[in-house]
Write a protein that holds these residues in place. Structure first.
Motif: not given
Length: 192
Positions: A130, A132-133, A135, A142, A161, A164-167, A169
């Protein structure tokens, strides 16, 4: 020479059969109405127009590659991210192509992302990170990286949500070969 207004309809009817019932004037007046075939053709046009409009607004990932095998309507292409399968329209082994994957066709799986191959028809599967995302009002996008190639993935806010993706991952991405278009490379110096 100017084209007669009715000649376009006549040309369409030559290709698709009777599309318009015509009534000559008289005491009740004349007029025209669509036949069942005409209504079906117009409905088909409306559906295709909607698909084209949606496609034009969906980001896609484009990867260059070389066709390695062809099996009917599907071909396998060697790319920077590995072998990718997709639909083609007349490619041959050795052809240079662009692999185009719409962001709405890709699914993200968190964790190790292992799925029994017999449980899904999504034959294109890659490990990704990942990046980034973003919204939006109802949709999240993503960005995930695979060997330097960035894929964009559209998903609902709820899915984003839940995942819960975060850079950073590690995730798996999958998409169907039938959602992948192979486009032949043009020769010459076109660098658009």
């Amino acid at each position: 020479p100017r084209e007669r207004p009715g000649s376009r309809i006549e040309a369409l009817e030559d290709a698709f059969g009777t599309l318009v019932d015509r009534t000559r004037g008289g005491s009740g007046g004349g007029g025209s109405r669509l036949t069942t075939a005409g209504r079906r053709l117009l409905d088909r046009y409306d559906r295709l127009q909607a698909v084209l409009a949606a496609t034009a607004t969906v980001p896609e990932t484009v990867i260059d590659g070389t066709v390695r095998s062809v099996d009917g309507e599907l071909a396998t292409v060697a790319t920077a991210v590995g072998a990718v399968r997709g639909l083609h329209d007349g490619v041959e082994i050795g052809d240079s192509v662009q692999v185009r994957v719409g962001a709405d066709a890709v699914t993200v799986y968190a964790g190790d992302g292992r799925v029994d191959p017999d449980e899904t028809s999504a034959r294109n599967r890659l490990r990704a990170e990942v990046l980034g995302t973003e919204t939006g009002e109802t949709v999240a996008t993503a960005r995930v990286g695979v060997d330097g190639v960035v894929f964009r993935v559209l998903m609902t806010e709820e899915s984003a949500e839940r995942l819960g993706l975060t850079p950073g991952d590690e995730v798996a991405i999958r998409w169907k070969a039938t959602a992948t278009r192979l486009v032949g490379q043009t020769s010459g110096s076109d660098t658009r």
